[in-house]
Design a protein around this motif. Structure first.
Motif, PDB file in Angstrom:
ATOM      1  N   TYR A 150      70.094  38.373  50.524  1.00 58.68           N
ATOM      2  CA  TYR A 150      68.777  38.368  49.891  1.00 58.68           C
ATOM      3  C   TYR A 150      67.939  39.508  50.459  1.00 58.68           C
ATOM      4  N   ASN A 155      65.819  34.083  54.198  1.00 63.06           N
ATOM      5  CA  ASN A 155      66.978  33.625  53.428  1.00 63.06           C
ATOM      6  C   ASN A 155      68.280  34.153  54.029  1.00 63.06           C
ATOM      7  N   PHE A 199      75.035  26.162  45.210  1.00 63.73           N
ATOM      8  CA  PHE A 199      74.612  26.366  43.817  1.00 63.73           C
ATOM      9  C   PHE A 199      75.154  27.697  43.317  1.00 63.73           C
ATOM     10  N   PRO A 202      72.644  33.645  40.209  1.00 64.92           N
ATOM     11  CA  PRO A 202      71.949  33.973  38.954  1.00 64.92           C
ATOM     12  C   PRO A 202      72.677  35.089  38.209  1.00 64.92           C
TER      13      PRO A 202
ATOM     14  N   ARG B  43      63.960  33.251  35.188  1.00 59.62           N
ATOM     15  CA  ARG B  43      63.550  32.768  36.501  1.00 59.62           C
ATOM     16  C   ARG B  43      62.078  32.365  36.501  1.00 59.62           C
ATOM     17  N   LEU B  70      66.937  27.848  41.818  1.00 60.13           N
ATOM     18  CA  LEU B  70      67.852  28.502  42.765  1.00 60.13           C
ATOM     19  C   LEU B  70      68.914  29.308  42.021  1.00 60.13           C
ATOM     20  N   LYS B  72      68.685  30.626  39.213  1.00 58.05           N
ATOM     21  CA  LYS B  72      68.113  31.773  38.494  1.00 58.05           C
ATOM     22  C   LYS B  72      67.652  32.839  39.491  1.00 58.05           C
ATOM     23  N   GLY B  73      67.938  32.624  40.779  1.00 60.19           N
ATOM     24  CA  GLY B  73      67.657  33.652  41.780  1.00 60.19           C
ATOM     25  C   GLY B  73      66.338  33.492  42.510  1.00 60.19           C
ATOM     26  N   ALA B  74      65.631  32.380  42.292  1.00 58.87           N
ATOM     27  CA  ALA B  74      64.398  32.146  43.056  1.00 58.87           C
ATOM     28  C   ALA B  74      64.766  31.706  44.468  1.00 58.87           C
ATOM     29  N   ASP B  75      63.891  31.962  45.428  1.00 58.02           N
ATOM     30  CA  ASP B  75      64.153  31.468  46.775  1.00 58.02           C
ATOM     31  C   ASP B  75      63.081  30.456  47.162  1.00 58.02           C
ATOM     32  N   ARG B  76      63.215  29.890  48.354  1.00 54.39           N
ATOM     33  CA  ARG B  76      62.332  28.792  48.758  1.00 54.39           C
ATOM     34  C   ARG B  76      60.866  29.212  48.803  1.00 54.39           C
ATOM     35  N   GLU B  77      60.605  30.441  49.218  1.00 50.71           N
ATOM     36  CA  GLU B  77      59.206  30.891  49.289  1.00 50.71           C
ATOM     37  C   GLU B  77      58.575  30.897  47.907  1.00 50.71           C
ATOM     38  N   GLN B  78      59.328  31.385  46.928  1.00 50.26           N
ATOM     39  CA  GLN B  78      58.802  31.411  45.565  1.00 50.26           C
ATOM     40  C   GLN B  78      58.631  29.995  45.025  1.00 50.26           C
TER      41      GLN B  78
END
Lengths: 341, 110
Positions: A150, A155, A199, A202, B43, B70, B72-78
Motif C-alpha cells: 500500500y 497498512n 479479501f 480491487p 470505491r 476493502l 475496492k481498494g479502500a483502507d482502514r483510514e478511509q
C-alpha cells in the motif's frame, strides 16, 4: 500458527465442505485437465531465506529459514536456458538477494540474452551487505518486481513489519535515481499490491491509478506498472486464516468469485517453477504446498525435458481458487479486465 | 427464532424475491446499476454505502460493505473517515433540531 508441513496444509484446504474441489469446478466449465500451453518463463525460487516475515507469505519465508539454492542447481538452470529458447528468467524467493550466487546467476543469464526479472522485497537493498545490488541490477538491466502492499505506512507495516514502509520508500527513491521506473529509461520497476488480509484485491487499473498519484504526491516516486496479486492460502497466510477463523469464509469467497475466463489465463500454463533443491513445480504456490509436477513428466531440473513439460497437465488443488477468482491473479498481476465470468 | 439478526441471513437475501419476483428483479437491476463505475468510482460508492450502512445501523450492510470497501481498494483510514462522516451528519442532524426546540421554548417561555 506454524504449519510448514504440506500434507497438513492440503488437509486444511480440502476440509471446507462448502467449497467444491477445484478439479470438479474446472470439469464443470470444460477446462479440465488444464494443460501447459508452452513455457515462456523459467521461474526459479533461489531459497526461502528472507530478512522479513510477511503475514501474507505463502512460502513461510523468513530469517529462520535455511533452504538456499546451490551453485550446482543454478548452473543446471542456466543449462536449461542455454538448451532452450525460454525467453524469461523470473527469480524469486525468499529474498533472492540472500542467495550468495545471485549476481553470478544474473550475469550468466544476461550473457545468454534472457530477460531477467528479480522479485525483491526492497528492504534487503537497504542492508549494508546488499546495498550495492541496486546498481548491479541497473547495470544488467534486470527488471524489478517489488512488493509494496500500500502507499501508506500503517497498512504496509501491519502486513510486513514495523519500519518496512519507510525503508521501502528510501530504496524506491534510490532506484528512481538510477533510472528505474522512469519514462525515459528502459529500467523496469513494477510494484506489487496484495490485500492486507482475507479479501480479494480491487481492480488493478483502479488501484494502479491511486498508487501512481499517491506515490508521486507523497514521496515523488514513479514506477512502470502495478500488479495486484490475490493472497494464496498457503504457508504463513494459511496459518493466519486458521488462527483468525477466516479459512472457510475466505475459500468460500474465492470459490464464489471463480472466473473461468481467468482460469484459462493462469500463469502456470506458461511457466515452470524450480524449487531451491531443483525439484520442478507448476508454480511457486504448488512449491509452497509440496505439489511437484505431474508424475508423468520429469520432476527435477537435472531431467528437464522441454517437449514433455510444455504439454504437461497442471497439478491443481483448492488453493488454485486464488488465481482464478475475480480478475484472476498471477506473478504479472490480474489476468482479465472484468471480474465477471 | 432466537435472534432478530442472523449473519447467515445475509446470504439468504434473494428469498425476498420468492413472493414478488418482478419487484425483486427491478430492485436488483437498479441496485446493480447504482454500484457500477460512473461519475463516482466503485470505491467511492462502496465508501458511501459503508457510511450509510452505519447511519442506518444495518449489520448486514456493514458486513457487506466493509468487505466491499476493502475489495475496492479502500483502507482502514478511509473507512473510518467514512464512518465519521456518517456520525457527523447524524450528530449535526440531532443538534440542528435543537433550534426547533429553542424556537418552541422561546415561544412558550417568558
Amino acid at each position: 500458527m506454524e504449519i510448514g508441513d504440506s500434507f497438513i496444509q492440503l488437509h486444511h484446504l480440502r476440509s471446507v465442505d462448502a467449497v467444491p474441489p477445484f478439479n470438479q469446478r474446472l470439469m464443470a466449465t470444460g477446462l479440465f485437465p488444464l494443460k501447459s500451453a508452452g513455457i515462456s518463463t523459467l521461474q526459479v525460487n533461489v531459497g526461502r531465506v528472507c530478512n522479513l516475515s510477511c503475514k501474507h507469505c505463502h512460502m513461510d519465508a523468513g530469517p529462520d529459514r535455511t533452504e538456499s539454492m546451490s551453485r550446482e542447481i543454478i548452473s543446471r538452470c542456466l543449462g536449461v536456458l542455454d538448451d532452450t529458447d525460454i525467453p524469461t528468467l523470473d527469480i524469486t524467493g525468499g529474498a533472492p538477494e540472500l542467495n550468495p550466487h545471485l549476481p553470478w546467476f544474473i550475469d550468466e543469464a544476461v550473457k545468454l540474452g534472457r530477460r531477467v526479472i528479480v522479485r525483491t522485497n526492497l528492504t534487503v537493498l537497504d542492508l549494508d551487505e546488499y546495498v550495492h545490488l541496486a546498481e548491479f541490477y541497473a547495470s544488467r538491466r534486470v527488471e524489478l518486481t517489488a512488493s509494496l502492499p500500500y502507499y501508506r505506512e500503517s497498512n504496509t507495516d501491519r502486513q510486513r513489519g514495523e519500519g518496512v514502509f519507510n525503508t521501502s520508500v528510501r530504496v524506491l527513491k534510490r532506484l528512481n535515481a538510477l533510472g528505474y521506473g522512469c519514462e525515459q529509461s528502459r529500467l523496469q520497476l513494477n510494484l506489487v499490491y496484495n490485500p492486507a488480509g482475507a479479501f480479494l484485491p480491487p481492480a488493478q487499473h483502479a488501484v494502479e491509478a491511486d498508487f501512481r498519484r499517491e506515490m508521486m504526491r507523497r514521496y515523488g516516486i514513479v514506477f512502470n506498472q502495478l500488479f495486484t496479486i490475490t493472497n494464496v492460502p498457503a504457508g504463513r497466510f494459511l496459518g493466519f486464516l486458521l488462527d483468525s477463523g477466516n479459512l472457510e469464509e475466505y475459500l468460500d469467497r474465492l470459490s464464489g468469485a471463480f472466473n473461468p475466463r481467468a482460469a484459462v489465463r493462469v500463469m502456470c500454463r506458461n511457466q515452470i517453477s524450480v524449487g531451491w533443491d531443483g525439484r520442478l513445480y507448476d508454480c511457486d504456490f504448488n512449491q509452497a504446498l509440496g505439489l511437484t509436477c505431474n508424475p508423468e513428466v520429469p520432476g527435477h531440473i537435472h531431467d528437464f525435458d522441454l517437449a514433455s513439460l510444455q504439454s504437461r497437465p497442471i497439478v491443481l488443488d483448492n488453493h488454485c481458487y486464488a488465481c482464478t477468482a475475480g480478475f484472476g491473479s498471477s506473478c504479472g498481476g490480474a489476468v482479465v479486465e472484468s471480474s465477471y465470468a | 427464532m432466537d435472534s432478530y439478526y442472523n449473519p447467515a441471513d445475509l446470504a439468504r437475501f434473494p428469498v425476498i424475491g420468492e413472493d414478488a419476483p418482478e419487484l425483486w428483479e427491478k430492485f436488483m437491476s437498479y441496485y446493480t446499476a447504482v454500484f457500477q463505475e460512473g461519475a463516482l468510482s466503485v470505491r467511492e460508492k462502496a465508501l458511501i454505502a459503508l457510511a450509510v450502512a452505519h447511519a442506518l445501523q444495518c449489520p448486514y450492510c456493514i458486513e457487506a460493505y466493509t468487505r466491499d470497501a476493502l475489495e475496492k481498494g479502500a483502507d482502514r483510514e478511509q473507512m473510518i473517515e467514512a464512518v465519521h462522516v456518517a456520525a457527523a451528519i447524524r450528530s449535526g442532524a440531532t443538534l440542528i433540531h435543537g433550534v426547533q426546540m429553542k424556537n418552541l421554548a422561546d415561544k412558550l417561555g417568558f
